[in-house]
Scaffold this motif. Structure first.
Motif, PDB file in Angstrom:
ATOM      1  N   SER A 122       0.845  -1.206   0.000  1.00  0.00           N
ATOM      2  CA  SER A 122       0.000   0.000   0.000  1.00  0.00           C
ATOM      3  C   SER A 122       0.871   1.242   0.000  1.00  0.00           C
ATOM      4  O   SER A 122       0.611   2.203  -0.742  1.00  0.00           O
ATOM      5  CB  SER A 122      -0.911   0.005   1.234  1.00  0.00           C
ATOM      6  OG  SER A 122      -1.810  -1.067   1.210  1.00  0.00           O
ATOM      7  N   ASP A 126       0.798   3.853  -3.148  1.00  0.00           N
ATOM      8  CA  ASP A 126       0.331   5.211  -2.849  1.00  0.00           C
ATOM      9  C   ASP A 126       1.450   6.237  -3.014  1.00  0.00           C
ATOM     10  O   ASP A 126       1.223   7.334  -3.535  1.00  0.00           O
ATOM     11  CB  ASP A 126      -0.236   5.269  -1.430  1.00  0.00           C
ATOM     12  CG  ASP A 126      -1.569   4.550  -1.303  1.00  0.00           C
ATOM     13  OD1 ASP A 126      -2.138   4.170  -2.333  1.00  0.00           O
ATOM     14  OD2 ASP A 126      -2.034   4.357  -0.163  1.00  0.00           O
ATOM     15  N   TYR A 141      -5.344  11.240  -6.421  1.00  0.00           N
ATOM     16  CA  TYR A 141      -4.847  11.193  -5.044  1.00  0.00           C
ATOM     17  C   TYR A 141      -5.121  12.494  -4.293  1.00  0.00           C
ATOM     18  O   TYR A 141      -4.774  12.622  -3.128  1.00  0.00           O
ATOM     19  CB  TYR A 141      -3.352  10.872  -5.041  1.00  0.00           C
ATOM     20  CG  TYR A 141      -3.078   9.443  -5.479  1.00  0.00           C
ATOM     21  CD1 TYR A 141      -3.017   8.419  -4.563  1.00  0.00           C
ATOM     22  CD2 TYR A 141      -2.898   9.132  -6.827  1.00  0.00           C
ATOM     23  CE1 TYR A 141      -2.786   7.111  -4.952  1.00  0.00           C
ATOM     24  CE2 TYR A 141      -2.664   7.830  -7.235  1.00  0.00           C
ATOM     25  CZ  TYR A 141      -2.614   6.817  -6.294  1.00  0.00           C
ATOM     26  OH  TYR A 141      -2.392   5.519  -6.694  1.00  0.00           O
ATOM     27  N   ILE A 155      -6.946   9.924   0.159  1.00  0.00           N
ATOM     28  CA  ILE A 155      -5.785   9.057   0.272  1.00  0.00           C
ATOM     29  C   ILE A 155      -4.632   9.762   0.962  1.00  0.00           C
ATOM     30  O   ILE A 155      -4.023   9.221   1.893  1.00  0.00           O
ATOM     31  CB  ILE A 155      -5.365   8.557  -1.129  1.00  0.00           C
ATOM     32  CG1 ILE A 155      -6.458   7.648  -1.701  1.00  0.00           C
ATOM     33  CG2 ILE A 155      -4.023   7.823  -1.061  1.00  0.00           C
ATOM     34  CD1 ILE A 155      -6.236   7.239  -3.140  1.00  0.00           C
ATOM     35  N   PHE A 159      -2.610   8.785   4.486  1.00  0.00           N
ATOM     36  CA  PHE A 159      -1.330   8.132   4.210  1.00  0.00           C
ATOM     37  C   PHE A 159      -0.307   8.592   5.247  1.00  0.00           C
ATOM     38  O   PHE A 159       0.615   9.362   4.966  1.00  0.00           O
ATOM     39  CB  PHE A 159      -0.879   8.478   2.787  1.00  0.00           C
ATOM     40  CG  PHE A 159       0.317   7.700   2.318  1.00  0.00           C
ATOM     41  CD1 PHE A 159       0.363   6.331   2.424  1.00  0.00           C
ATOM     42  CD2 PHE A 159       1.408   8.351   1.761  1.00  0.00           C
ATOM     43  CE1 PHE A 159       1.467   5.615   1.985  1.00  0.00           C
ATOM     44  CE2 PHE A 159       2.519   7.651   1.314  1.00  0.00           C
ATOM     45  CZ  PHE A 159       2.539   6.275   1.438  1.00  0.00           C
ATOM     46  N   GLY A 180      -3.950   5.088   3.939  1.00  0.00           N
ATOM     47  CA  GLY A 180      -3.846   5.386   2.516  1.00  0.00           C
ATOM     48  C   GLY A 180      -5.085   4.995   1.746  1.00  0.00           C
ATOM     49  O   GLY A 180      -6.213   5.296   2.136  1.00  0.00           O
ATOM     50  N   SER A 181      -4.863   4.296   0.639  1.00  0.00           N
ATOM     51  CA  SER A 181      -5.971   3.897  -0.231  1.00  0.00           C
ATOM     52  C   SER A 181      -6.551   2.543   0.139  1.00  0.00           C
ATOM     53  O   SER A 181      -7.528   2.101  -0.467  1.00  0.00           O
ATOM     54  CB  SER A 181      -5.485   3.835  -1.685  1.00  0.00           C
ATOM     55  OG  SER A 181      -4.467   2.851  -1.820  1.00  0.00           O
ATOM     56  N   PRO A 334      -4.998  -0.830  -3.240  1.00  0.00           N
ATOM     57  CA  PRO A 334      -3.988   0.159  -3.645  1.00  0.00           C
ATOM     58  C   PRO A 334      -3.577   0.068  -5.113  1.00  0.00           C
ATOM     59  O   PRO A 334      -3.416   1.098  -5.780  1.00  0.00           O
ATOM     60  CB  PRO A 334      -2.806  -0.147  -2.714  1.00  0.00           C
ATOM     61  CG  PRO A 334      -3.423  -0.790  -1.526  1.00  0.00           C
ATOM     62  CD  PRO A 334      -4.544  -1.611  -2.071  1.00  0.00           C
TER      63      PRO A 334
END
Length: 400
Positions: A122, A126, A141, A155, A159, A180-181, A334
């Protein structure tokens, strides 16, 4: 620790379930549930909202019905988890073989052997996406392309190292945000605390020591207070699977014709419930219905005690899909987000033939990506677990 002998039967022997055909059916159910979560995220990331499609064809309607079952599939995971974990816990307690160390090694090796690589991947995807596409308003993003339920976070804001550590500690959605994602990790916080909560409740009733009972009462109460209302509510769905593990079979299920008819009927009811769930106004009621139907189907399947005589294509496919299901669940998001940023411009795709074929190629690529990762992680779970247990045993011997 002294444990009173319980009289709850039957408890299914998890170490020997592979001898029975119903275990293969549950493998298939687990694998398909993971696949549906993946397909649901793929549709949300790559295609326009269904309501934006003018005059959708029969194919598009069916594909939409198939790819909106991600959340419902997590309910299936919860019930399956409740069945398998509770069977293992209660059997160990009944046989006076309970050990928190052994239990936690079992659970944590299963979780971490995929979770740690998934978080590293991830971070890689990212970081790469943020570096290439930036974080401006026009970047995926950044702020522009978040739609549907994926709009609940950004995101870049999530993150953070704090969120990664929180995920490792299984307090995402409790004390920290998702990392994150990788939105899919939300359910691991639920699962982990159920793993601790269930044996704590069972041991409260089984141990003889008053001090131990007080300890387990405080432990269970503390967890229930800490995790919040959402995790508390869905513990009831998880317990539906636990209920199956202690239910006696009905005398009517001894008739194979009746049993087989009920199994087919339960599968049809579950399929109908999955498709119609989104039309129920209260989502939690819908989730509970999915849990009830799943538990009922598992109950019927596990009472079909036919043994596996040979391993054919169906058995191999079910085992193979289940064998990478946890990895697919944790690693798909991700890389899907990165692909989304790479191949799509200002507007998501229309679901025409060309874009459906491109989506199929992406699905195949991400699935193979997950299979490769599973080969080096999920497939090594037993080996890694034995290595940890051997290290603990040797350390105890050295300290003796």
């Amino acid at each position: 620790m002294q444990v009173e002998k319980t009289q709850t039967q039957p408890i299914y022997n998890i170490s020997s379930i592979r001898d029975f055909r119903w275990s293969i059916h549950l493998d298939l159910l687990r694998g398909l549930a993971s696949l549906l979560v993946f397909l649901g995220h793929m549709r949300l990331l790559l295609f326009i909202e269904y309501l934006e499609i003018s005059n959708p064809s029969f194919l598009i309607k069916r594909l939409n019905s198939l790819t909106v079952l991600g959340h419902q599939s997590v309910m299936i995971f919860f019930v399956l988890s409740g069945f398998f974990i509770s069977s293992s816990v209660i059997r160990r307690i009944q046989q006076k073989q309970w050990s928190w160390v052994n239990y936690l090694v079992d659970r944590l090796t299963r979780l971490y052997i995929v979770l740690i690589p998934a978080l590293l991947l991830s971070s890689f995807w990212d970081s790469l996406g943020i570096k290439i596409f930036g974080t401006g308003q026009d970047s995926f993003y950044g702020e522009k392309f978040h739609n549907g339920h994926l709009a609940t976070y950004k995101i870049l804001e999530n993150f953070t190292f704090q969120n990664a550590l929180g995920t490792i500690a299984f307090v995402q959605t409790i004390f920290v945000d998702l990392f994150g994602s990788n939105k899919a990790v939300w359910s691991l916080a639920y699962e982990f605390w159920y793993y601790i909560l269930f044996p704590s409740i069972i041991l409260f009733f089984c141990v003889k020591s008053l001090k131990a009972r007080v300890f387990y009462a405080f432990l269970a109460s503390g967890i229930l207070l800490m995790v919040g209302s959402e995790i508390r509510i869905y513990f009831l769905v998880w317990l539906m699977g636990a209920l199956v593990s202690i239910c006696h079979p009905s005398k009517y299920l001894k008739n194979k014709n009746i049993l087989n008819s009920l199994i087919i009927l339960s599968i049809l009811i579950l399929c109908i419930a999955l498709i119609s769930e989104r039309f129920i106004s209260n989502p939690k009621i819908a989730d509970f219905l999915i849990g009830i139907y799943t538990a009922g189907m598992i109950y019927l399947l596990v009472n079909s005690r036919s043994q596996i005589t040979r391993e054919g294509a169906y058995e191999k496919f079910s085992k193979g899909l289940a064998g990478c299901s946890y990895t697919l669940y944790l690693v798909h998001m991700p890389i899907l987000c990165f692909i989304r940023a790479c191949v799509i411009g200002d507007r998501p795709w229309e679901p025409d033939i060309l874009h459906l074929l491109l989506a199929l190629i992406i699905v195949a690529f991400v699935f193979l990506y997950a299979v490769v990762i599973a080969h080096f992680t999920e497939a090594k779970t037993d080996k890694f677990r034995k290595l940890i247990m051997s290290w603990i045993k040797n350390r105890r011997l050295n300290q003796a």
